[in-house]
Write an enzyme that holds these catalytic residues in place. Structure first.
Site, PDB file in Angstrom:
ATOM      1  N   SER A  61       0.817  -1.207   0.000  1.00 32.73           N
ATOM      2  CA  SER A  61       0.000   0.000   0.000  1.00 32.73           C
ATOM      3  C   SER A  61       0.858   1.267   0.000  1.00 32.73           C
ATOM      4  O   SER A  61       1.620   1.502  -0.936  1.00 32.73           O
ATOM      5  CB  SER A  61      -0.972  -0.040   1.182  1.00 32.73           C
ATOM      6  OG  SER A  61      -2.025   0.871   1.002  1.00 32.73           O
ATOM      7  N   ASP A 105      -8.156  -5.537  -6.052  1.00 26.36           N
ATOM      8  CA  ASP A 105      -8.022  -4.291  -5.305  1.00 26.36           C
ATOM      9  C   ASP A 105      -8.347  -3.112  -6.208  1.00 26.36           C
ATOM     10  O   ASP A 105      -7.856  -3.032  -7.333  1.00 26.36           O
ATOM     11  CB  ASP A 105      -6.579  -4.170  -4.796  1.00 26.36           C
ATOM     12  CG  ASP A 105      -6.303  -2.852  -4.093  1.00 26.36           C
ATOM     13  OD1 ASP A 105      -7.232  -2.319  -3.458  1.00 26.36           O
ATOM     14  OD2 ASP A 105      -5.161  -2.368  -4.171  1.00 26.36           O
ATOM     15  N   CYS A 115      -5.310   0.543  -4.862  1.00 25.23           N
ATOM     16  CA  CYS A 115      -3.998   0.611  -5.535  1.00 25.23           C
ATOM     17  C   CYS A 115      -3.965  -0.528  -6.548  1.00 25.23           C
ATOM     18  O   CYS A 115      -3.198  -1.482  -6.424  1.00 25.23           O
ATOM     19  CB  CYS A 115      -2.863   0.483  -4.540  1.00 25.23           C
ATOM     20  SG  CYS A 115      -2.828   1.771  -3.270  1.00 25.23           S
ATOM     21  N   HIS A 127      -6.240  -6.249  -1.946  1.00 26.39           N
ATOM     22  CA  HIS A 127      -5.162  -5.336  -1.571  1.00 26.39           C
ATOM     23  C   HIS A 127      -4.054  -6.032  -0.780  1.00 26.39           C
ATOM     24  O   HIS A 127      -2.888  -5.669  -0.884  1.00 26.39           O
ATOM     25  CB  HIS A 127      -5.779  -4.212  -0.738  1.00 26.39           C
ATOM     26  CG  HIS A 127      -4.885  -3.045  -0.470  1.00 26.39           C
ATOM     27  ND1 HIS A 127      -4.515  -2.150  -1.442  1.00 26.39           N
ATOM     28  CD2 HIS A 127      -4.297  -2.611   0.689  1.00 26.39           C
ATOM     29  CE1 HIS A 127      -3.732  -1.200  -0.906  1.00 26.39           C
ATOM     30  NE2 HIS A 127      -3.594  -1.459   0.378  1.00 26.39           N
TER      31      HIS A 127
END
Length: 341
Positions: free
Chosen positions: A72, A259, A262, A316
């Site tokens: 992240s 995800d 991102c 993610h």
């Protein structure tokens, strides 16, 4: 409120140092608020100082290969730290750290490219219609200009860049109601879409803190640190990576395919757009399956020290969603055998 062994923990193939950072998060603290960093220079200098002290205390690990990993916002932290370690080695500062590579999962690294990828990812995954796509894309020019000003002027221009860009992502989220932005297959539950409150409670037990030797409260997400770092989020941290690649430092960028925050498409685009001597050969390299125990767990491209891997059936947090595949990924990458079946 108890612990159990993770059969696919990364400690199976490495010694792991977990660092709560920036200062003000986790158990890391200072009595002076001025110690909370506001940019990646401050973050990377703190981490570099930590590593120097760690190796002084544990010289037996100095010869070990050293890798940096994270997810992240670590798309900012990790390239910055890798560059700081590399420069420290080149400048003969302190203890030489045997940096072999770094890896980022579903990272926020190059906002200019990643924000533009939101609508394409959303359209491909049927989160928006073609009409929505055209409408939301009208925000992109203003976002691009904001990021350009952030790069040249910094400070408040970076805050304004975020304000100019967040509507792109926000519009997609608004259209989809209570979607989990970290895994579009799921519903969002709670402030951060996952309930990790038991982890916070466990780490703040007096008995746990005594065992760990800490006196401060554990803070998983700090609003104070978020505010201090507000001018950092729209900076491009891809810029320092080419030098690392040229010097043979291995780089693995991986992303779970579900995800949104991102997403894999934005990460793939910045990796492919990155200017370095191996760019053309990387872009022209074949996409090959990433196979775990005879099953396709993802697909990847690789050339020289650079690899991009899209992980199937993950959001993610790839090691949480696909722990077996994540451990295989780490193991083979460190061994230089990612393409092994």
């Amino acid at each position: 409120m108890s612990l159990s062994w993770n059969a696919f923990g990364w400690d199976k193939v490495s010694n792991i140092i977990y660092v709560d950072q920036p200062v003000g998060t986790g158990f890391s603290y200072s009595s002076d608020f001025r110690d909370i960093p506001s940019n990646e220079q401050g973050v990377s200098n703190d981490l570099y100082d930590f590593l120097q002290e760690f190796y002084k205390a544990h010289p037996g690990y100095i010869e070990n290969e050293f890798y940096i990993t994270g997810e992240s916002y670590a798309g900012h932290y990790i390239p910055a730290l890798a560059s700081r370690v590399h420069q420290g080695n080149k400048n003969r500062e302190g203890i030489q750290i045997n940096l072999n590579g770094f890896s980022v999962g579903n990272g926020n690294t190059d906002p200019a490219i990643q924000y533009k990828a939101y609508t394409a990812f959303a359209l491909e995954n049927k989160l928006i219609t073609k009409t929505d796509y055209v409408s939301i894309n009208k925000m992109i020019p203003k976002c691009e200009r904001g990021i350009e000003l952030c790069a040249t002027k910094g400070n408040n221009a970076c805050v304004q860049a975020y304000e100019a860009c967040r509507g792109i992502y926000g519009s997609i989220v608004d259209i989809n109601g209570n979607i989990n932005v970290y895994d579009i297959r799921k519903e969002c539950k709670g402030e951060h879409c996952y309930d990790f409150s038991r982890m916070d409670t466990f780490l703040n037990l007096t008995s746990v803190r005594e065992v760990l030797g800490v006196q401060t409260d554990f803070i998983s997400c700090s609003k104070t640190v978020k505010f201090a770092m507000r001018t950092d989020r729209m900076k491009d941290l891809e810029v320092g990576i080419p030098e690392l690649l040229e010097d043979g430092i291995k780089v693995l960028i991986y992303a779970g395919e579900y995800d949104l925050k991102c997403n894999w498409l934005g990460n793939s685009r910045w990796v492919h757009a990155m200017k370095w001597s191996g760019q053309k050969k990387f872009v022209g390299s074949p996409t090959v399956p990433f196979v775990v125990n005879g099953s396709k767990a993802g697909e990847m491209q690789s050339y020289g020290p650079l690899t991009f891997l899209k992980v199937h059936d993950a959001g993610h947090m790839v090691p949480m969603d696909q722990p077996k595949a994540a451990l295989k990924m780490l193991t083979r990458w460190m061994q230089g055998k990612l393409a092994t079946k």
